[in-house]
Scaffold this active site. Structure first.
Site, PDB file in Angstrom:
ATOM      1  N   LYS A  84       0.832  -1.236   0.000  1.00  0.00           N
ATOM      2  CA  LYS A  84       0.000   0.000   0.000  1.00  0.00           C
ATOM      3  C   LYS A  84       0.849   1.261   0.000  1.00  0.00           C
ATOM      4  O   LYS A  84       0.499   2.265  -0.605  1.00  0.00           O
ATOM      5  CB  LYS A  84      -0.950   0.023   1.189  1.00  0.00           C
ATOM      6  CG  LYS A  84      -0.237  -0.064   2.495  1.00  0.00           C
ATOM      7  CD  LYS A  84      -1.162  -0.281   3.665  1.00  0.00           C
ATOM      8  CE  LYS A  84      -0.354  -0.693   4.858  1.00  0.00           C
ATOM      9  NZ  LYS A  84      -0.221  -2.096   5.074  1.00  0.00           N
ATOM     10  N   GLU A 136      -4.535  -5.731  -5.624  1.00  0.00           N
ATOM     11  CA  GLU A 136      -5.749  -5.959  -4.814  1.00  0.00           C
ATOM     12  C   GLU A 136      -5.430  -6.054  -3.316  1.00  0.00           C
ATOM     13  O   GLU A 136      -6.162  -5.536  -2.470  1.00  0.00           O
ATOM     14  CB  GLU A 136      -6.434  -7.256  -5.286  1.00  0.00           C
ATOM     15  CG  GLU A 136      -7.693  -7.619  -4.554  1.00  0.00           C
ATOM     16  CD  GLU A 136      -8.794  -6.583  -4.711  1.00  0.00           C
ATOM     17  OE1 GLU A 136      -9.338  -6.466  -5.800  1.00  0.00           O
ATOM     18  OE2 GLU A 136      -9.101  -5.888  -3.722  1.00  0.00           O
ATOM     19  N   VAL A 143      -5.146  -3.082  -0.156  1.00  0.00           N
ATOM     20  CA  VAL A 143      -6.194  -2.487   0.693  1.00  0.00           C
ATOM     21  C   VAL A 143      -7.089  -3.591   1.262  1.00  0.00           C
ATOM     22  O   VAL A 143      -7.640  -4.397   0.516  1.00  0.00           O
ATOM     23  CB  VAL A 143      -7.082  -1.500  -0.118  1.00  0.00           C
ATOM     24  CG1 VAL A 143      -8.167  -0.904   0.771  1.00  0.00           C
ATOM     25  CG2 VAL A 143      -6.241  -0.408  -0.744  1.00  0.00           C
ATOM     26  N   ILE A 170     -10.467  -8.653   1.385  1.00  0.00           N
ATOM     27  CA  ILE A 170     -11.705  -8.056   0.839  1.00  0.00           C
ATOM     28  C   ILE A 170     -11.422  -7.538  -0.573  1.00  0.00           C
ATOM     29  O   ILE A 170     -10.522  -6.723  -0.765  1.00  0.00           O
ATOM     30  CB  ILE A 170     -12.205  -6.894   1.736  1.00  0.00           C
ATOM     31  CG1 ILE A 170     -12.512  -7.404   3.150  1.00  0.00           C
ATOM     32  CG2 ILE A 170     -13.417  -6.218   1.118  1.00  0.00           C
ATOM     33  CD1 ILE A 170     -13.008  -6.333   4.112  1.00  0.00           C
ATOM     34  N   GLY A 183       0.267 -10.713  17.936  1.00  0.00           N
ATOM     35  CA  GLY A 183       0.896 -10.499  16.624  1.00  0.00           C
ATOM     36  C   GLY A 183       0.064  -9.609  15.708  1.00  0.00           C
ATOM     37  O   GLY A 183       0.344  -9.492  14.520  1.00  0.00           O
ATOM     38  N   GLU A 212       2.380  -4.184  15.666  1.00  0.00           N
ATOM     39  CA  GLU A 212       3.842  -4.181  15.632  1.00  0.00           C
ATOM     40  C   GLU A 212       4.373  -3.694  16.986  1.00  0.00           C
ATOM     41  O   GLU A 212       3.659  -3.034  17.745  1.00  0.00           O
ATOM     42  CB  GLU A 212       4.335  -3.175  14.581  1.00  0.00           C
ATOM     43  CG  GLU A 212       3.716  -3.302  13.220  1.00  0.00           C
ATOM     44  CD  GLU A 212       4.384  -4.366  12.371  1.00  0.00           C
ATOM     45  OE1 GLU A 212       5.534  -4.733  12.692  1.00  0.00           O
ATOM     46  OE2 GLU A 212       3.745  -4.834  11.426  1.00  0.00           O
ATOM     47  N   ASP A 217      -1.632   3.854   8.299  1.00  0.00           N
ATOM     48  CA  ASP A 217      -1.977   2.699   7.460  1.00  0.00           C
ATOM     49  C   ASP A 217      -3.332   2.929   6.775  1.00  0.00           C
ATOM     50  O   ASP A 217      -3.486   2.717   5.571  1.00  0.00           O
ATOM     51  CB  ASP A 217      -2.014   1.447   8.367  1.00  0.00           C
ATOM     52  CG  ASP A 217      -2.481   0.202   7.655  1.00  0.00           C
ATOM     53  OD1 ASP A 217      -1.652  -0.441   6.998  1.00  0.00           O
ATOM     54  OD2 ASP A 217      -3.681  -0.123   7.755  1.00  0.00           O
ATOM     55  N   LYS A 269      -4.426   3.448   2.636  1.00  0.00           N
ATOM     56  CA  LYS A 269      -5.467   2.631   1.994  1.00  0.00           C
ATOM     57  C   LYS A 269      -6.587   3.518   1.461  1.00  0.00           C
ATOM     58  O   LYS A 269      -7.123   3.280   0.381  1.00  0.00           O
ATOM     59  CB  LYS A 269      -6.020   1.606   2.994  1.00  0.00           C
ATOM     60  CG  LYS A 269      -4.989   0.535   3.388  1.00  0.00           C
ATOM     61  CD  LYS A 269      -5.494  -0.266   4.577  1.00  0.00           C
ATOM     62  CE  LYS A 269      -4.523  -1.358   4.994  1.00  0.00           C
ATOM     63  NZ  LYS A 269      -4.859  -1.941   6.303  1.00  0.00           N
TER      64      LYS A 269
HETATM   65  N1  HSE Z   1      -1.600  -3.494   9.893  1.00  0.00           N
HETATM   66  C1  HSE Z   1      -2.715  -3.617   9.011  1.00  0.00           C
HETATM   67  C2  HSE Z   1      -3.988  -3.677   9.826  1.00  0.00           C
HETATM   68  C3  HSE Z   1      -2.671  -4.852   8.166  1.00  0.00           C
HETATM   69  O1  HSE Z   1      -3.942  -3.747  11.054  1.00  0.00           O
HETATM   70  O2  HSE Z   1      -5.047  -3.647   9.218  1.00  0.00           O
HETATM   71  C4  HSE Z   1      -2.005  -4.674   6.850  1.00  0.00           C
HETATM   72  O3  HSE Z   1      -2.517  -3.593   6.130  1.00  0.00           O
END
Ligand code: HSE
Length: 429
Positions: free
Chosen positions: A105, A129, A132, A136, A187, A190, A201, A205
């Site tokens: 992304k 694909e 994002v 989905i 997990g 991070e 993030d 997206k």
């Molecule tokens: N770290 C992202 C999330 C996953 O928590 O949705 C990968 O985009």
């Protein structure tokens, strides 16, 4: 059946997911693509690292040239993640006439113009694909299924980590720190959770989805961003009292040819289906002027869900017979659309003040809102300790600058200690 050789860059979570899917669903994939897919090279940092998956000798390499210079490799699957190294490898692969599938992304949000242009020039396909919302199929939905529509808005929970944290805080009463720690232990988050919890993030997206949906280039820096670090148990409780649930939403709306783009914690009606999207799940609602409202729900991350999107892209390339094709799907037809400044955006608001419970404070506060064209829907007050009480308001739809102007005056009232929270509301109207 004809064989096609592909290479995977990166053999982490998603890379191994892709490997497993290609193995497990081999028969179906052959039937649907008309090719037998052979992974001939996988780029890794350390060839000797102990792995759960056994790979035939000679497949693993730490030298990208083994892939770029191998003419028999037709598709490169980039799963290294967000760095300029990944961009550089994709460009080199395209210049060697290899089609690209990526889940990156960051690369798409930052360098799509350059990457798509090279794909166009080199006459190769570029699919993304998985960039994002993991499994989905949102890119295909916008690019193919909804092309008959003018997209009016996209509203989504597109970050699983923050959705997990907010779900834990809402359903189990965990604090932000406890929920984050749990997400890290599982997990989902991070060690440095900045990209997720501060909304970056989701911004990347949203930039990708809105560029495609509104046919314009969206610079991710133009997207208003607020993360979830300041969401407290108190706000979650007030939200519940008012009939709302707090979610980190990514919102894109086209209003009078201008775009409203924002990522922030949001109160949504607890009766809306999105309020029940919990754990690491994602959900995206798209409103098209012909189709009306559509809602997608699924896993936004993970080896197999993200691998599903990646392998779907590989099959799409193979269905195009890996011959040069018209690149309408990757070429960007762009029209400039202005992104509204955050101050001009309109929404309903939840506002919580810490105040000293004295006569007249409610009247003074309500007057200031009124003078600034902010109309109040509902108020609730809780007497807490000493001279600290909470006053929570829900407003009608207001321009953000009117809210800011009101609060700048309200904070100057002697009886107001602090503006504790300002959270936007999305009513999905
Ligand atoms: N770290 C992202 C999330 C996953 O928590 O949705 C990968 O985009």
């Amino acid at each position: 059946m004809e064989k096609v050789k592909i290479a995977i860059l990166g053999f982490g979570n998603v890379g191994t997911g892709v490997w497993k899917i290609l193995l497990e669903n081999k028969k179906e994939i052959m039937k649907r693509s008309n090719y037998e897919i052979e992974v001939t090279k996988i780029l890794v940092k350390d060839i000797n690292k102990k792995r759960d998956i056994a790979v035939a000798p000679g497949i693993l390499t730490n030298n990208i040239d083994d892939i770029i210079n191998d003419e028999s490799i037709k598709i490169v699957v980039e799963l290294i993640g967000g760095c300029s190294e990944a961009k550089d490898y994709m460009i080199r692969a395209m210049k060697s006439k290899k089609h690209i599938v990526t889940a990156n992304k960051l690369a798409i949000a930052n360098w799509s113009k350059e990457l798509f242009k090279i794909a166009d020039t080199e006459n190769v396909l570029f699919y993304y694909e998985a960039s994002v919302a993991g499994g989905i199929p949102i890119i295909r939905e916008i690019n193919e299924s909804l092309t008959a529509n003018r997209i009016e808005q996209i509203v989504g929970i597109i970050n699983g980590t923050t959705n997990y944290i907010l779900s834990k805080m809402t359903l189990d009463g965990s604090s932000f720190d406890e929920a984050l720690k749990e997400a890290q232990d599982k997990g989902y988050a991070e060690a440095d959770p900045t990209s997720d919890v501060d909304g970056y993030d989701a911004v990347y997206k949203l930039a990708i989805m809105s560029s495609l949906a509104f046919g314009t280039e969206v610079d991710h820096d133009c997207i208003y961003r607020e993360g979830i670090r300041n969401i407290s148990a108190v706000d979650i409780e007030y939200a519940k009292k008012f009939g709302y649930t707090i979610k980190l939403l990514a919102i894109a709306k086209e209003i009078n040819n201008k775009l409203e783009l924002r990522v922030h914690p949001t109160l949504i009606p607890s009766t809306h289906p999105m309020a029940n999207v919990n754990d690491v799940y994602n959900s995206i609602m798209i409103k098209g002027n012909a189709v009306g409202e559509l809602m997608l729900y699924g896993k936004g991350a993970g080896d197999l869900p993200t691998g599903s999107a990646v392998v779907g892209d590989i099959i799409s390339i193979l269905r195009n017979n890996i011959k040069p094709v018209d690149l309408t799907e990757t070429s960007c037809t762009v029209e400039f659309k202005e992104v509204k400044k955050a101050r001009e955006n309109e929404s309903e608001f939840y506002i919580r003040l810490d105040f000293k419970d004295k006569e007249g404070v409610l009247g003074d506060t309500a007057n200031i809102f009124g003078e600034n064209n902010v109309s109040i829907v509902s108020i609730t007050q809780d007497v807490e300790r000493g001279d600290h009480s909470s006053l929570a308001f829900i407003t009608h739809k207001s321009e953000e600058k009117n809210i800011r102007n009101s609060l700048n005056k309200i904070i100057q009232l002697d009886s107001v200690n602090n503006v504790e929270s300002i959270i936007r509301i999305e009513s999905f109207n």
